[in-house]
Design a protein around this motif. Structure first.
Motif, PDB file in Angstrom:
ATOM      1  N   ILE A  16       0.830  -1.202   0.000  1.00  0.00           N
ATOM      2  CA  ILE A  16       0.000   0.000   0.000  1.00  0.00           C
ATOM      3  C   ILE A  16       0.868   1.257   0.000  1.00  0.00           C
ATOM      4  O   ILE A  16       0.596   2.219  -0.742  1.00  0.00           O
ATOM      5  CB  ILE A  16      -0.950  -0.012   1.201  1.00  0.00           C
ATOM      6  N   VAL A  19       2.967   1.540  -3.538  1.00  0.00           N
ATOM      7  CA  VAL A  19       2.105   1.853  -4.677  1.00  0.00           C
ATOM      8  C   VAL A  19       1.560   3.275  -4.579  1.00  0.00           C
ATOM      9  O   VAL A  19       1.475   3.994  -5.585  1.00  0.00           O
ATOM     10  CB  VAL A  19       0.948   0.836  -4.759  1.00  0.00           C
ATOM     11  N   THR A  20       1.214   3.710  -3.383  1.00  0.00           N
ATOM     12  CA  THR A  20       0.686   5.057  -3.200  1.00  0.00           C
ATOM     13  C   THR A  20       1.738   6.109  -3.519  1.00  0.00           C
ATOM     14  O   THR A  20       1.478   7.065  -4.266  1.00  0.00           O
ATOM     15  CB  THR A  20       0.179   5.249  -1.764  1.00  0.00           C
ATOM     16  N   GLY A  23       2.964   5.787  -7.289  1.00  0.00           N
ATOM     17  CA  GLY A  23       1.917   6.171  -8.223  1.00  0.00           C
ATOM     18  C   GLY A  23       1.708   7.669  -8.321  1.00  0.00           C
ATOM     19  O   GLY A  23       1.274   8.174  -9.358  1.00  0.00           O
ATOM     20  N   PRO A  31      -2.321   7.424 -11.485  1.00  0.00           N
ATOM     21  CA  PRO A  31      -2.778   6.326 -10.614  1.00  0.00           C
ATOM     22  C   PRO A  31      -4.259   6.011 -10.756  1.00  0.00           C
ATOM     23  O   PRO A  31      -4.696   4.928 -10.387  1.00  0.00           O
ATOM     24  CB  PRO A  31      -2.441   6.829  -9.206  1.00  0.00           C
ATOM     25  N   ASN A  32      -5.040   6.953 -11.274  1.00  0.00           N
ATOM     26  CA  ASN A  32      -6.463   6.672 -11.483  1.00  0.00           C
ATOM     27  C   ASN A  32      -6.703   5.845 -12.741  1.00  0.00           C
ATOM     28  O   ASN A  32      -7.676   5.088 -12.818  1.00  0.00           O
ATOM     29  CB  ASN A  32      -7.253   7.983 -11.588  1.00  0.00           C
ATOM     30  N   TRP A  35      -2.453   0.935 -14.268  1.00  0.00           N
ATOM     31  CA  TRP A  35      -2.468  -0.180 -13.331  1.00  0.00           C
ATOM     32  C   TRP A  35      -1.144  -0.292 -12.588  1.00  0.00           C
ATOM     33  O   TRP A  35      -0.106   0.198 -13.046  1.00  0.00           O
ATOM     34  CB  TRP A  35      -2.810  -1.484 -14.072  1.00  0.00           C
ATOM     35  N   ILE A  36      -1.189  -0.949 -11.456  1.00  0.00           N
ATOM     36  CA  ILE A  36      -0.011  -1.055 -10.591  1.00  0.00           C
ATOM     37  C   ILE A  36       1.141  -1.751 -11.298  1.00  0.00           C
ATOM     38  O   ILE A  36       2.305  -1.376 -11.144  1.00  0.00           O
ATOM     39  CB  ILE A  36      -0.390  -1.794  -9.293  1.00  0.00           C
ATOM     40  N   GLY A 171      -7.470   2.027 -13.105  1.00  0.00           N
ATOM     41  CA  GLY A 171      -6.390   1.912 -12.118  1.00  0.00           C
ATOM     42  C   GLY A 171      -6.882   2.156 -10.707  1.00  0.00           C
ATOM     43  O   GLY A 171      -6.436   1.516  -9.756  1.00  0.00           O
ATOM     44  N   GLU A 174      -8.655  -0.942  -9.552  1.00  0.00           N
ATOM     45  CA  GLU A 174      -7.685  -1.991  -9.208  1.00  0.00           C
ATOM     46  C   GLU A 174      -7.110  -1.751  -7.821  1.00  0.00           C
ATOM     47  O   GLU A 174      -6.924  -2.685  -7.039  1.00  0.00           O
ATOM     48  CB  GLU A 174      -6.554  -2.038 -10.229  1.00  0.00           C
ATOM     49  N   ARG A 175      -6.853  -0.496  -7.506  1.00  0.00           N
ATOM     50  CA  ARG A 175      -6.309  -0.168  -6.187  1.00  0.00           C
ATOM     51  C   ARG A 175      -7.320  -0.471  -5.081  1.00  0.00           C
ATOM     52  O   ARG A 175      -6.943  -0.914  -3.998  1.00  0.00           O
ATOM     53  CB  ARG A 175      -5.886   1.307  -6.148  1.00  0.00           C
ATOM     54  N   PHE A 179      -5.940  -2.938  -2.399  1.00  0.00           N
ATOM     55  CA  PHE A 179      -5.776  -2.404  -1.046  1.00  0.00           C
ATOM     56  C   PHE A 179      -6.738  -3.072  -0.069  1.00  0.00           C
ATOM     57  O   PHE A 179      -6.397  -3.313   1.092  1.00  0.00           O
ATOM     58  CB  PHE A 179      -5.973  -0.891  -1.037  1.00  0.00           C
TER      59      PHE A 179
END
Length: 222
Positions: A16, A19-20, A23, A31-32, A35-36, A171, A174-175, A179
């Motif tokens: 978490i 990626v935060t 991103g 990030p919106n 994808w990760i 994205g 997906e988060r 998460f």
């Protein structure tokens, strides 16, 4: 073996947090929308590979510690999938990396297949994990959120890639799924690592003595 269970907490916090931060700081990355897995492309991509691989290791250790829990094998599968995704990089597309033409490769297709397995295994694990701490309904709710978010995100990314709905927030969805899954694994792992032993052996040890047990230790006076 409780320290192994804490691997679930480490995986949740690391995934978490990384990626935060990545991103929101990677140039050209949205990030919106993106994808990760796409964090493995472009400058700094190796860091995401390491993130995926290490989180996979944490989940494998967690699964070993939770070997008596029903969801242990599913968590193990999730860990293996994450390590595989670190090696099988996704293809560029939906605007990232900037200026790179979208392509379709065998490795990218393999990445997508592993991602589907990860999504299904993670959702099933979330549904079963609630039983380990007496919160079955919560686990089912988390699993439902993951399933809806993952499927919706998958549909939106296809529409985005096809030019039907450019910039769709796949994205973000997906988060939400990722998460929620990692957060739930982390919470259950922390509860099991710090709380009373909920394994069958531990429950048997903690069970109160019955009247027959007391009678065997203290014979009735004649």
């Amino acid at each position: 073996m409780r320290w192994l269970v804490a691997g679930g907490v480490a995986a949740a916090v690391q995934m978490i947090a990384f990626v935060t931060v990545a991103g929101h700081t990677r140039p050209g990355y949205d990030p919106n929308r993106n994808w990760i897995s796409q964090l493995s492309l472009g400058p700094g991509g190796l860091l995401n590979d390491l993130n995926l691989a290490l989180c996979g290791v944490w989940l494998v250790l967690c699964a070993i510690g939770l070997r008596r829990v029903t969801a242990a094998r599913l968590i193990l599968l999730c860990g293996v999938c994450l390590m595989a995704l670190a090696v099988l990089r996704t293809d560029p597309g939906i605007g990232y990396p900037p200026g790179v033409t979208p392509v379709r490769t065998f490795v990218g297709t393999a990445h997508q297949l592993v991602s589907v397995v990860l999504g299904v295994a993670g959702t099933a694990a979330a549904a079963l994990l609630g039983q380990a701490i007496g919160r079955r309904r919560t686990g089912l709710v988390v699993a439902a959120v993951m399933a809806v978010s993952f499927v919706a995100g998958s549909v939106l990314v296809l529409l985005d890639a096809g030019g039907v709905l450019p910039g769709a927030p796949s994205g973000l969805l997906e988060r939400v799924a990722l998460f929620a899954g990692f957060g739930w694994i982390g919470l259950v792992s922390a509860t099991l690592a710090t709380g009373p032993d909920r394994s069958p052996e531990g429950a048997a040890t903690a069970a109160p003595a019955t009247s027959s047990d007391l009678g065997s230790e203290f014979p009735a006076a004649s």
